[in-house]
Design a protein around this motif. Structure first.
Motif, PDB file in Angstrom:
ATOM      1  N   VAL A 361       0.841  -1.203   0.000  1.00 53.96           N
ATOM      2  CA  VAL A 361       0.000   0.000   0.000  1.00 53.96           C
ATOM      3  C   VAL A 361       0.877   1.253   0.000  1.00 53.96           C
ATOM      4  N   ALA A 362       1.883   1.266   0.882  1.00 53.33           N
ATOM      5  CA  ALA A 362       2.778   2.428   0.950  1.00 53.33           C
ATOM      6  C   ALA A 362       3.535   2.614  -0.362  1.00 53.33           C
ATOM      7  N   GLN A 363       3.990   1.516  -0.980  1.00 50.89           N
ATOM      8  CA  GLN A 363       4.710   1.621  -2.247  1.00 50.89           C
ATOM      9  C   GLN A 363       3.796   2.091  -3.368  1.00 50.89           C
ATOM     10  N   TYR A 364       2.542   1.665  -3.343  1.00 47.75           N
ATOM     11  CA  TYR A 364       1.565   2.120  -4.334  1.00 47.75           C
ATOM     12  C   TYR A 364       1.326   3.621  -4.187  1.00 47.75           C
ATOM     13  N   GLU A 365       1.147   4.062  -2.956  1.00 50.16           N
ATOM     14  CA  GLU A 365       0.925   5.488  -2.717  1.00 50.16           C
ATOM     15  C   GLU A 365       2.148   6.310  -3.126  1.00 50.16           C
ATOM     16  N   LYS A 366       3.342   5.786  -2.851  1.00 51.08           N
ATOM     17  CA  LYS A 366       4.559   6.496  -3.247  1.00 51.08           C
ATOM     18  C   LYS A 366       4.673   6.579  -4.769  1.00 51.08           C
TER      19      LYS A 366
END
Length: 467
Positions: A361-366
């Motif tokens: 999720v964090a990598q997608y948002e980044k």
């Protein structure tokens, strides 16, 4: 045999009836709803514009074609897609039973010396898992998303390669123009040096004037040597991207004032529409979906695992009686495994799967934030680059006029040679600045085209998930 097929059909009907993966919900995009710099109205969407339509220079089109066919990084990306597709096929195969045919003979000698033989021919399934809780299905879904993510990575690599080839081509064209400017400047300064030497010999020019002319000529000579090296390195960089040696007729001939892309502005659209269409953002979302599916597999590990071993066939003491009436046989051996104590292994695996999902999720948002910045930066530069080029053109015209006036005043004896040399240096710097500004304008078009998801080409067909 009929009983065996009936059991197998019933088992297939039961398998894969459920999935324990969480319901996937796309995270909200952590970016603003509008671009920081309002884009101007335009009709063309970058994602709908093929690179052949966007890049109008025929030499550049040929180089991009060759790069797409020969670039080794892109070739590795394509092979990674093929590997991921094969891995998905392996995982998908686990959802269906593996049926094997076997034929055997056994011979036994009794103490009395007689020998008995047994012949058999069977068709069977060995240790096939009935996927009642969706463990195998979740693993298959994860493998599918990983395959699709790898294909998105291939598309992203293609977009980047097209932009890199264009950027290298434009840089080479700009450095070639700088090299021509340095050659012209060197010739002018050498002529000025010879004139100053004659004037100094006649007692009109001072030794200081002579030294200033020598410094100007040596400076131009140094610039020429450095730019000669830079042009050679630019060619090497372009050759590496294209993946094969380049012929002289493939190199750029025009300067930075000749457009190699369409000049119509691209439509930026809304961030939510543009960013989610980029292959790198799609890759990040596929990775998130794969992590989500892995949670389902980790949850299913807490429940009983049922495997089935079954076979049907024929057996006889004589080979010619193997398939006669009454020789049939079958076996059916279901096995149930229920986790009782595993020292917290299943719980730890579930935690790992959940943390992996949170990381995804964090990598997608980044990925969305990075894509937003790419477009925002390109739009910010586009808003001012036209004014920069126009201002630099005016500066060149003004310094040309300054040099003309300085030369006229020197010829009349009003000023010394130093004023002319200063004007020459100013003009040289202004002309270099104009080359840089035009290069920045061309590269900005390429960067914005890439940032908006242009140049993707046809995406590879993706397999469909089965329920």
């Amino acid at each position: 045999m009929t009983k065996f097929l009936t059991i197998l059909a019933a088992s297939l009907a039961l398998a894969g009836c459920a999935s324990m993966a969480p319901t996937y919900e796309r995270p909200a995009a952590p970016v603003a709803a509008q671009w920081p710099v309002a884009p101007s109205a335009a009709a063309t969407q970058a994602a709908d514009l093929g690179w052949r339509e966007f890049f109008t220079d025929t030499r550049l089109q040929g180089l991009i074609d060759q790069a797409l066919a020969n670039n080794r990084d892109l070739r590795v990306a394509v092979l990674n897609v093929q590997r991921a597709q094969a891995q998905y096929g392996v995982q998908q195969a686990d959802r269906l039973p593996t049926v094997n045919a076997a034929a055997a003979q056994s011979a036994t000698r009794s103490p009395g010396g007689s020998i008995s033989r047994q012949y058999s021919a069977t068709l069977g399934v060995s240790a096939w898992e009935l996927d009642l809780f969706g463990r195998v299905k979740s693993l298959s879904d994860a493998a599918l998303q990983q395959y699709l993510a790898t294909d998105d990575a291939r598309r992203s690599a293609q977009v980047s390669l097209v932009a890199e080839v264009a950027g290298a081509y434009l840089t080479l064209a700009a450095d070639q123009e700088r090299l021509r400017l340095a050659e012209q400047t060197l010739l002018a300064r050498q002529e000025g040096l010879r004139l100053t030497q004659r004037l100094q010999a006649a007692g009109v020019a001072s030794t200081l004037d002579l030294r200033q002319a020598e410094i100007a000529a040596e400076t131009a000579q140094t610039d020429l040597a450095g730019l000669t090296t830079q042009v050679a390195q630019d060619r090497n960089a372009l050759t590496l991207l294209v993946g094969q040696p380049l012929a002289p007729e493939q190199l750029p001939v025009a300067g930075t004032d000749a457009a190699v892309t369409q000049t119509a502005e691209l439509a930026a659209g809304l961030p939510s529409d543009v960013l989610l269409a980029r292959p790198d953002v799609q890759q990040a979302e596929r990775t998130l979906q794969a992590a989500n599916a892995n949670i389902g597999a980790a949850r299913a590990a807490f429940f009983p695992r049922i495997s089935l071993t079954a076979s049907a066939g024929s057996a006889s003491n004589a080979l010619d009686g193997l398939f006669r009436s009454g020789s049939g046989l079958w076996t059916f051996m279901p096995q149930v495994s229920l986790p009782i104590f595993d020292a917290g292994r299943n719980r730890a695996n579930l935690t790992i799967a959940q943390v992996d999902r949170d990381i995804a999720v964090a990598q997608y948002e980044k990925a969305i934030q990075a894509a937003f910045r790419d477009v925002a930066d390109a739009l910010a530069q586009r808003a001012t680059i036209v004014q920069q080029v126009a201002s630099q053109q005016r500066l060149v015209a003004q310094t040309q006029d300054t040099l003309r006036l300085a030369e006229a005043r020197f010829a009349k004896g009003v000023d010394d040679r130093l004023a002319t040399l200063d004007a020459q240096r100013s003009l040289y710097g202004a002309e270099q600045g104009l080359i840089n500004a035009r290069l920045a304008q061309q590269v900005n078009r390429v960067t914005l085209y890439k940032a908006l998801g242009g140049g993707q080409g046809a995406a590879a067909a993706a397999p469909q998930s089965t329920s």
